[in-house]
Design an enzyme around this catalytic site. Structure first.
Site, PDB file in Angstrom:
ATOM      1  N   GLU A 132       5.823   5.471   3.154  1.00  0.00           N
ATOM      2  CA  GLU A 132       5.848   4.761   4.432  1.00  0.00           C
ATOM      3  C   GLU A 132       7.292   4.367   4.802  1.00  0.00           C
ATOM      4  OE1 GLU A 132       4.945   0.148   3.617  1.00  0.00           O
ATOM      5  OE2 GLU A 132       3.207   1.413   3.192  1.00  0.00           O
ATOM      6  N   ARG A 153      -0.250  -1.139  -2.266  1.00  0.00           N
ATOM      7  CA  ARG A 153       1.020  -0.448  -2.064  1.00  0.00           C
ATOM      8  C   ARG A 153       0.730   1.029  -1.896  1.00  0.00           C
ATOM      9  NH1 ARG A 153       3.462  -4.442  -0.978  1.00  0.00           N
ATOM     10  NH2 ARG A 153       5.399  -5.266  -1.889  1.00  0.00           N
ATOM     11  N   HIS A 191       1.446  -1.863   7.599  1.00  0.00           N
ATOM     12  CA  HIS A 191       1.850  -2.794   6.543  1.00  0.00           C
ATOM     13  C   HIS A 191       1.989  -4.220   7.098  1.00  0.00           C
ATOM     14  CE1 HIS A 191       4.047  -2.861   2.403  1.00  0.00           C
ATOM     15  NE2 HIS A 191       3.407  -3.997   2.619  1.00  0.00           N
ATOM     16  N   ILE A 192       0.897  -4.727   7.666  1.00  0.00           N
ATOM     17  CA  ILE A 192       0.934  -6.032   8.340  1.00  0.00           C
ATOM     18  C   ILE A 192      -0.043  -7.038   7.726  1.00  0.00           C
ATOM     19  CG2 ILE A 192       1.750  -5.107  10.532  1.00  0.00           C
ATOM     20  CD1 ILE A 192      -1.174  -5.253  11.548  1.00  0.00           C
ATOM     21  N   ARG A 223      -6.813  -5.454 -15.144  1.00  0.00           N
ATOM     22  CA  ARG A 223      -6.246  -5.178 -16.469  1.00  0.00           C
ATOM     23  C   ARG A 223      -6.897  -6.037 -17.535  1.00  0.00           C
ATOM     24  NH1 ARG A 223       0.056  -5.625 -15.059  1.00  0.00           N
ATOM     25  NH2 ARG A 223      -0.852  -7.278 -13.781  1.00  0.00           N
TER      26      ARG A 223
END
Length: 339
Positions: A268, A239, A286-287, A177
């Site tokens: 998920e 994400r 997601h680890i 950004r």
């Protein structure tokens, strides 16, 4: 009377024991994910909660739980929490930054290497009994050393990933950004700021590490994938929702990019079943932060935030990782009224 808190998901028993010294704790060691109605019911008489990404803290929930004073997320991301509604309700919101930066960066490299060098695909092939002889063209992948690395989202984790690229003699492009200070760019292997389109077209390997928001939803879609090199790889550590999963599935199926490594998914854990039919994608549940020291540090950080929010002292007036400091005026007034 001790303040009442909810541990919304299972956690290390030592963390519960520590919190029980200060709070009346309702724990969820069965690790059942509560429905919205169940979560609202459980929080209706609670002063605080340690939540995870699976708990949606909505404006409706906050309105139904006027006793709630603190929502402490055991994660860096907090898109599961309506922070504006929490601020309006006088509820402090915290997260657990920094403690997982290096571990997550390590895992980013694990996914990058596995994706570029077709580790998962070749292991499945071997386990299926197909390996009969060496061939010159077996599982040809992409080099990592000397390649161009593109990082979208150059916060602390992105910078940690970039620092590791020095050992692979890589050129680093990043999109963010805002541009980093020159000294931070220098520390991140002399990373160069680039527009998103330029980065996607030039990078051999792209890693996504940006926070999820309405603005970042589908940062990578069909148009962006079309800009990438046919031999490029894409890694998502950020994400689910950052990537348009349907567009990615189509690009992988048609070999418009070489491969992808994914630790997060839309909807998920109910990831799109078509991912399971593709050989050129590495899938993990997601680890990225899942080393034992880091997960313990995250739990301890969330507990420290909750302790500071509900039991302030002269040395610890406010949670160290407060996301909505504008709430402090409301909380100060509330505490003064209670005292």
């Amino acid at each position: 009377m001790k303040p009442k808190i909810l541990m919304a998901r299972a956690v290390f028993p030592e963390v519960i024991a520590s919190l029980q010294q200060h709070f009346e704790v309702e724990s969820n060691q069965d690790d059942r994910i509560f429905s919205a109605a169940e979560l609202t019911q459980k929080l209706s008489d609670k002063d605080g909660v340690i939540a995870t990404a699976s708990e949606r803290i909505s404006a409706e929930l906050l309105q139904a739980c006027p006793r709630l004073k603190a929502v402490c997320n055991q994660a860096v991301g907090y898109n599961n929490i309506d922070v504006a509604a929490a601020t309006k309700a006088g509820v402090m919101v915290t997260n657990t930054p920094d403690v997982l930066n290096e571990t997550t960066a390590d895992f980013g490299w694990a996914l990058l290497m596995a994706t570029a060098r077709r580790v998962t695909e070749s292991e499945h092939w071997l386990r299926a009994g197909h390996w009969k002889q060496w061939r010159y063209d077996s599982f040809l992948g992409a080099d990592v050393h000397g390649a161009t690395l593109g990082i979208i989202g150059m916060g602390r984790i992105g910078q940690a990933i970039a620092r590791r690229s020095l050992g692979f003699d890589m050129q680093v492009l990043y999109h963010n950004r805002s541009r980093l200070a020159p000294e931070l760019e220098a520390r991140a292997n002399n990373a160069r700021y680039a527009g998103k389109e330029e980065l996607l077209a030039a990078a051999d390997h792209v890693i996504l590490v940006l926070p999820y928001s309405k603005e970042s939803h589908h940062t990578i879609g069909a148009a962006e994938l079309a800009l990438m090199k046919p031999g490029a790889t894409l890694v998502n550590l950020a994400r689910g929702g950052i990537v348009d999963d349907l567009a990615l599935i189509a690009a992988l199926r048609d070999k418009r990019i070489a491969a992808a490594g994914l630790d997060v998914f839309e909807n998920e854990p109910a990831l799109h079943p078509d991912f399971l039919e593709l050989s050129n994608v590495v899938l993990t549940p997601h680890i990225a932060s899942a080393s034992e020291p880091t997960r313990r540090a995250m739990a301890d950080c969330a507990a420290a935030n909750l302790l500071a929010a509900l039991l302030p002292t002269a040395e610890r007036k406010w949670p160290p990782n407060l996301l909505n400091p504008e709430v402090l005026g409301r909380v100060t007034l509330s505490r003064a009224t209670l005292s």
